[in-house]
Design a protein around this motif. Structure first.
Motif, mmCIF file in Angstrom:
data_model
loop_
_atom_site.group_PDB
_atom_site.id
_atom_site.type_symbol
_atom_site.label_atom_id
_atom_site.label_comp_id
_atom_site.label_asym_id
_atom_site.label_seq_id
_atom_site.Cartn_x
_atom_site.Cartn_y
_atom_site.Cartn_z
ATOM 1 N N LEU A 28 -6.796 -18.322 2.717
ATOM 2 C CA LEU A 28 -5.619 -18.129 3.556
ATOM 3 C C LEU A 28 -4.611 -17.311 2.750
ATOM 4 N N GLN A 29 -4.213 -16.156 3.256
ATOM 5 C CA GLN A 29 -3.320 -15.250 2.536
ATOM 6 C C GLN A 29 -2.055 -14.986 3.329
ATOM 7 N N ARG A 30 -0.955 -14.745 2.565
ATOM 8 C CA ARG A 30 0.333 -14.366 3.141
ATOM 9 C C ARG A 30 0.660 -12.955 2.680
ATOM 10 N N ARG A 31 1.147 -12.169 3.619
ATOM 11 C CA ARG A 31 1.499 -10.781 3.279
ATOM 12 C C ARG A 31 2.808 -10.775 2.494
ATOM 13 N N ARG A 32 2.828 -9.963 1.481
ATOM 14 C CA ARG A 32 4.035 -9.867 0.654
ATOM 15 C C ARG A 32 5.214 -9.420 1.505
ATOM 16 N N GLY A 33 6.370 -9.924 1.152
ATOM 17 C CA GLY A 33 7.578 -9.565 1.881
ATOM 18 C C GLY A 33 7.869 -10.497 3.034
ATOM 19 N N ALA A 60 -0.003 -8.759 10.961
ATOM 20 C CA ALA A 60 0.403 -10.164 11.024
ATOM 21 C C ALA A 60 0.651 -10.683 9.614
ATOM 22 N N PRO A 61 1.660 -11.516 9.421
ATOM 23 C CA PRO A 61 2.029 -11.944 8.064
ATOM 24 C C PRO A 61 1.035 -12.920 7.423
ATOM 25 N N PHE A 62 0.150 -13.517 8.215
ATOM 26 C CA PHE A 62 -0.810 -14.469 7.657
ATOM 27 C C PHE A 62 -2.205 -14.135 8.160
ATOM 28 N N ARG A 63 -3.200 -14.391 7.327
ATOM 29 C CA ARG A 63 -4.580 -14.161 7.740
ATOM 30 C C ARG A 63 -5.509 -15.106 6.989
ATOM 31 N N ILE A 64 -6.704 -15.287 7.548
ATOM 32 C CA ILE A 64 -7.752 -16.086 6.910
ATOM 33 C C ILE A 64 -8.968 -15.194 6.737
ATOM 34 N N LEU A 65 -9.543 -15.207 5.520
ATOM 35 C CA LEU A 65 -10.718 -14.408 5.204
ATOM 36 C C LEU A 65 -11.916 -15.320 4.967
ATOM 37 N N LEU A 66 -13.091 -14.820 5.327
ATOM 38 C CA LEU A 66 -14.349 -15.510 5.038
ATOM 39 C C LEU A 66 -14.946 -14.931 3.768
ATOM 40 N N GLN A 67 -15.348 -15.809 2.853
ATOM 41 C CA GLN A 67 -16.048 -15.371 1.651
ATOM 42 C C GLN A 67 -17.274 -16.267 1.486
ATOM 43 N N VAL A 68 -18.369 -15.715 0.982
ATOM 44 C CA VAL A 68 -19.616 -16.469 0.846
ATOM 45 C C VAL A 68 -20.001 -16.548 -0.622
ATOM 46 N N PRO A 69 -19.997 -17.726 -1.234
ATOM 47 C CA PRO A 69 -20.386 -17.852 -2.653
ATOM 48 C C PRO A 69 -21.817 -17.389 -2.862
ATOM 49 N N GLU A 100 1.020 -21.642 12.843
ATOM 50 C CA GLU A 100 -0.127 -21.161 13.623
ATOM 51 C C GLU A 100 -1.351 -20.981 12.744
ATOM 52 N N ILE A 101 -1.181 -20.341 11.594
ATOM 53 C CA ILE A 101 -2.345 -20.089 10.739
ATOM 54 C C ILE A 101 -2.875 -21.388 10.136
ATOM 55 N N ASN A 102 -1.977 -22.357 9.909
ATOM 56 C CA ASN A 102 -2.423 -23.650 9.380
ATOM 57 C C ASN A 102 -3.278 -24.407 10.399
ATOM 58 N N GLN A 103 -2.973 -24.225 11.681
ATOM 59 C CA GLN A 103 -3.812 -24.851 12.714
ATOM 60 C C GLN A 103 -5.235 -24.316 12.643
#
Length: 1156
Positions: A28-33, A60-69, A100-103
């Motif tokens: 979960l990332q937040r855009r700078r600023g 959008a100021p927040f996003r969720i990324l998928l990463q696969v170990p 919203e992004i936390n949901q």
């Protein structure tokens, strides 16, 4: 919002995004600023850039990324290391706010995070998550479209896929669909869940594997929300032999409610015949939609909460506030508007609710809209009260609808004032109250009929006596002064309450009145308040003269119901003096007989006599009748019928409440069935014959105010009071003794009359005193400790347990049918169970998709077990094709028709399971002579008819000519002479004529030809096909000769010896080795058997059986063991596809039914 997964290059990502949260698979990332207090230069620059960009280009100021170990694109950010700069991730969600992004993040953690660990291949993880996110996006889109239009394009697309994937007939209507996962062991299968009116279906095509599941709602035995080791919340579907878990729903609460509604509606429609007749909404399942199900759930809650008649239909539910003068403020809540009522319930449970019958309403007016009173309306009632509602949305349409229904109610039930009363007393056409008298005596609340007072008096004197307690006043041996003083105090408290809260059915119902009820209603007010709380008073006022007419129509009639009533009259409160003479008995007889005449579906059930007796003690006869109507038809739905389904459902709910509220007791008593045997009578009789009467009436007080909730909580209080003794009990008998003694010693210290004997007095032990419990204390404890159950919770539990109870009845039916059938057949019990399931499913499929045909009855649980499920000729033909070993290609359907006609003994065009299985048992396990006898009977009347579509006139075929040799060549050159065998056979048959068994009629030539055709068809595709054809040709020729002999014998009157000599004289040369000989080459044979011979050509069963026994290949065919299990497995797979292909008249792929 969820995003269609797209690759994101994270080179230099640290300059634009800051990681807020991370896990092994998601970031979960937040855009700078954004969201920084001061921020560094980079953040300020990014924030300024985002601010000046066009709105369409903003990020959008927040996003969720998928990463696969372990994959090539993985970067160990979760471990705190820096990103590698060249790795690729997938953006799957964005959010405008942190909330919203936390949901979205919480949803991923609860539904996906633990699931992904079961995948071995890391690429499968990425495919699974991306597929799941795409499905969520599609579902969100379809939900939004569904809100905008009635038939969104997405739903139409889903419907097309549903029809293509499952090949159901058009009558199988899709209700809704969801994206979800179905768990197969520890592996989730992402796909689509389709909920239709009769089935739950799941389709998945994942990693090249297709999965289809079809589960009929009627097969579901348990539907519950649960959790497993991977997910915190799943929906578990339990059928007879399997459990299925479904998870990862976007809105699991909504899905579960829809599933529960569909299962409940379908089970009640198909398995509960009594409820089906009462609920018109179930009559047309093809009209069910998702919106209808939600409205139906709301409607049922409304009727249950306010305990209104089943016919009431809810029209509007609006948020509003009601002026409550006792609290001098507006109370926030909701208004419910139905056909005949306006109701209000406060948002805070128990704070206040109001029931306003439209019959009582005088006017509905809109007031001026102000800032203090936005959108107000005033509802005025006849008792000179007014109710002010404010903050009503869409007030214009609401008032218009209310006025229209008000006009209709007044037109249907006009109200006439009682002209004998003064204007001062005419506060209501239903109730009026006199002024307070000296000595704190509260004026009586009188029922006034809509007829004139004089007419009312004339009519009521013979049929409507006053309450029986007033006529048969008991006097105790002790001084009643203290009890009378407590009674007067109660009356005074109720008097004050009426002044402040109202005295009619439209009173404000608050927590204060509940406390007064829990203390016990005064004897003089009990009957009147029962009428108010149950709203029986509205029925009473709306139906003047109805009861009197029922009494006139019903008295004097003699039937089974009246005999049952007469038998129980003297068992109704025999210890009370009111029922020790004819006055009380006659009133009880009239009320019970009138109700049985009013509602023949219920008629009379045991325990109704106990309840009605108590009602007559405190209410007039006509009032008691309408109280009985209220209890039987809306307060205790489905209690008083053939199977007491409602009582069993509530008893099952009670068991679950015991496990929740009294876990230690439930753990000690592993099997709660012992408690069930006692608690069932608590629900059926409202404790009236369980504890002393003067105490039990206080329970009835609470019941009329709070409904079934009062019985649940009192039952829990009784168990909690005896928990220590029950936990130390050694067996069920001792536990029941503890409960019986406790209930027998519940006293009512405030009762003005003397105590009345208890039914359970024999449980008392006179040698040691038993502590006495006051009923007021017990009721108070029940409210304090167990009064938190809401109506909504109880209705949800009822819905859940109704499924279990109905399926329990189905299991009982099945076991009883199998118990009767198993001793009479050789089919294994487990195979019989499979056959029963196929038989029942065939019946159900016709209920799903076909209009009821004449003679085909819906499932009727009131019939004997063996007759509850029956099938017609067409349904039998389907089953015959699926499970019969006698498959004859195109001839199979004809053979099935004949079999059905043979087994339909009573000619009602319906067949029971026992007859079906008995026939199959002969086919699979019978001796050869039994099988041949069955085949023989299938080719004579009544199985074979003149109109049989395959039965034509006798064939004149040279191959079936009777001019045949009786000597046949064999492949090894040997010959077999059948002439001697035939001669001996005829002699033996002559000796067998005098047998005790009824002789079957002989078979004509037309019937014999059909018999041969069936045999030829049965041998098709058999491994020994050629040998069987040669053998049957041999036997056919032999039987044709026998028939000709019999024909000549009957025409000439010669004996069997002469027939044998004729055969000997007409014998051909041994050199002829072919069965099919041209009759033209044997003229002597044609002369020996002229076609013009007199008499009928016939053969008997004995002829056929003896002839078949001469061919070993035929003997082997009929005696070889047959495997029914493989047939049953194929039948389970193909039963649906056979039905759908017949209905759609086109080839359908197989539809695999879930292994249930």
């Amino acid at each position: 919002m969820w995003l269609k997964p797209e690759e994101v290059l994270l080179k230099n990502a640290l300059k634009l995004w800051v990681t807020q949260k991370s896990s092994c698979y998601f970031i979960l990332q937040r855009r700078r600023g954004h969201g920084e207090g001061g921020g560094r230069l980079t953040g300020r620059l990014v924030g300024a850039l985002d601010a000046v960009l066009d709105s369409n280009a903003r990020v959008a100021p927040f996003r969720i990324l998928l990463q696969v170990p372990g994959s090539q694109v993985y970067s160990p950010i979760a471990c705190g290391e820096l990103l590698n700069g060249s790795d690729v991730y997938w953006a799957i969600a964005t959010g405008a706010t942190l909330e919203e992004i936390n949901q979205h993040w919480d949803w991923l953690e609860q539904n996906l995070l633990h699931t992904l660990s079961v995948f071995d291949n890391k690429d499968d993880i990425a495919s699974f998550v991306k597929g799941k996110v795409k499905a969520l996006i599609a579902e969100e889109t379809s939900s939004r479209l569904a809100e905008q239009e009635e038939e969104p394009e997405k739903f139409r697309e889903a419907l097309v896929k549903f029809e293509a994937r499952f090949n159901f007939p058009e009558a199988e209507k899709l209700v809704t669909y969801y994206s979800c996962c179905c768990w197969k062991g520890r592996v989730p299968r992402q796909g689509w869940l389709y909920l239709s009116i009769n089935h739950l279906c799941f389709y998945s095509f994942f990693l090249g594997k297709e999965l289809k599941l079809v589960i009929p709602w009627v097969d579901i035995q348990k539907l519950e929300r649960t959790s497993n080791v991977f997910l915190t919340d799943t929906i578990r579907i339990t059928t007879q032999n399997k459990e299925r878990d479904f998870s990862m729903f976007l809105n699991l609460d909504e899905v579960f409610k829809i599933m529960e509604q569909l299962a409940d509606v379908t089970l009640r429609r198909l398995l509960d015949n009594e409820a089906f007749d009462l609920d018109p909404d179930l009559q047309e399942p093809s009209q069910i939609t998702k919106r209808d199900l939600e409205a139906r759930a709301q409607n049922e809650f409304f009727r249950a909460f306010f305990r209104l008649p089943r016919k009431e239909k809810l029209h509007a539910v609006v948020d509003c506030s009601l002026w409550t003068p006792f609290s001098r403020c507006h109370t926030v809540g909701r208004m419910f508007a139905s056909d005949s009522y306006i109701c209000f319930a406060s948002r805070e449970d128990g704070c206040c609710h109001v029931v306003l019958p439209l019959r009582e309403v005088v006017s509905i007016e809109k007031m001026e809209d102000t800032s203090l009173l936005p959108n107000p309306i005033i509802v005025s009632i006849r008792s000179k009260m007014a109710f002010q509602f404010i903050e009503l949305k869409d007030r214009e349409n609401l008032v218009e609808g209310l006025l229209e229904r008000l006009k209709q109610v007044h037109a249907n039930h006009p109200v006439h004032y009682d002209t004998s009363a003064s204007d001062k007393d005419m506060t209501s056409p239903v109730f009026y109250s006199t002024s307070l008298c000296s000595g704190h005596k509260f004026g009586d609340l009188e029922i006034v009929s809509s007829q004139s007072g004089e007419e009312h008096e004339d009519e009521s004197s013979p049929l409507h006596p006053g309450p029986l307690t007033a006529v048969f006043q008991q006097s105790g041996s002790q001084s009643p002064d203290s009890r009378l003083s407590r009674e007067q105090i109660k009356i005074s408290l109720w008097s004050d309450h009426f002044v402040e809260y109202g005295r009619t059915v439209c009173m404000f119902r608050t927590e204060k009145i509940r406390k007064l009820v829990a203390m016990g209603i005064p004897e003089s007010l009990r009957g009147k308040l029962w009428l108010l709380f149950s709203d029986a008073v509205t029925d009473l006022a709306s139906h003047p003269g109805y009861y009197g007419n029922l009494v006139e129509e019903s008295l004097g009639r003699c039937c089974l119901v009246t005999e049952e009533i007469e038998r129980d009259l003297h068992r109704s409160l025999p210890e009370h003096p009111a029922f020790q003479n004819e006055t009380g008995i006659a009133a009880l007889r009239r009320v019970l007989t009138a109700y049985a005449h009013r509602n023949p579906k219920i008629g009379y059930c045991q325990s109704m006599n106990i309840l009605t007796s108590v009602l007559l003690l405190y209410a007039k006869e006509e009032e008691a009748f309408w109280l009985l109507v209220a209890v039987c038809e809306r307060m205790l739905p489905d209690y008083f019928n053939h199977r007491v389904i409602g009582a069993q459902v509530d008893q099952s709910v009670f068991e679950e409440l015991i496990k929740e509220q009294l876990p230690e007791l439930a753990e000690h008593m592993h099997d709660l069935s012992a408690l069930a045997s006692v608690s069932l009578s608590w629900f059926l009789t409202l404790f009236l014959n369980i504890m002393p009467l003067e105490s039990a009436v206080n329970v009835v007080d609470c019941f009329f105010y709070d409904g079934i909730k009062a019985i649940f909580q009192l039952g829990l209080a009784v168990l909690e009071a005896n928990a220590e003794g029950l936990c130390s009990s050694k067996d069920d008998g001792q536990a029941l003794m503890i409960l019986s003694r406790f209930l027998d010693h519940i006293k009512n210290e405030d009762s003005p009359g003397p105590p009345i004997g208890s039914h359970h007095a024999f449980f008392s032990d006179d040698r040691e005193p038993y502590p006495v419990t006051d009923i007021a204390d017990l009721i108070r404890d029940s409210y304090e400790k167990f009064g938190d159950q809401s109506v909504e919770q109880i209705e949800h539990l009822r819905c859940k347990h109704r499924i279990r109870v109905l399926q329990g009845h189905e299991d009982t039916t099945k076991q009883n049918v199998l118990r009767v059938v198993i001793p009479e057949v050789s089919i294994l019990p487990e195979d019989l169970e499979e056959l029963y399931d196929l038989f029942k499913r065939e019946h159900m499929m016709s209920c799903y998709w076909e209009q009821p045909r004449p003679g085909v009855l819906r499932h009727d649980p009131s019939r004997p077990y063996a007759e509850q499920y029956r099938i017609d000729a067409r349904q039998f033909a389907h089953l015959f094709q699926l499970v019969s070993p006698w498959t004859c290609g195109a001839h199979t359907e004809i053979l099935a028709e004949r079999t059905f006609r043979l087994l339909d003994d009573n000619m009602d065009q319906l067949m029971e399971f026992k007859a079906f299985v008995s026939c199959l048992d002969i086919m699979y396990n019978g001796e050869m002579n039994e099988k041949i006898k069955l085949l023989y009977r299938l080719h004579i009347p009544p199985a074979l008819t003149e109109n049989d579509r395959d039965s034509q006139s006798p064939l004149k075929n040279p191959l079936l000519s009777t001019s045949r040799p009786l000597v046949f060549g064999k492949s090894n050159g040997d010959t077999v002479d059948y002439q001697k065998q035939l001669k001996q056979m005829i002699k033996d048959l002559a000796k067998e004529k005098d047998k005790t068994e009824k002789e079957l009629p002989k078979m004509s030539q037309r019937e014999f030809i059909q018999f041969c055709k069936t045999l030829y068809s049965m041998f098709h595709e058999d491994p020994e096909e050629n040998d069987l054809y040669q053998a049957i040709a041999t036997v056919t020729t032999l039987l044709l000769q026998i028939g000709e002999v019999g024909q000549r014998s009957s025409s000439s009157g010669s004996c069997s010896q002469e027939c044998a000599e004729d055969l000997q004289a007409s014998a051909p040369s041994l050199e002829q080795d072919s069965v099919f000989v041209d009759p033209g080459k044997t003229p002597q044979d044609s002369q020996a058997f002229p076609e013009s011979a007199e008499g009928d050509w016939t053969v008997s069963l004995e002829h056929i059986l003896a002839s078949l026994l001469t061919e070993q290949s035929l003997v082997n065919f009929f005696e070889k063991p047959l495997d029914i299990k493989s047939k049953l497995e194929n039948a389970k797979i193909n039963q649906y596809s056979l039905k759908t292909s017949e209905m759609s008249h086109q080839s359908q792929p197989e539809l695999k039914l879930s292994s249930l």
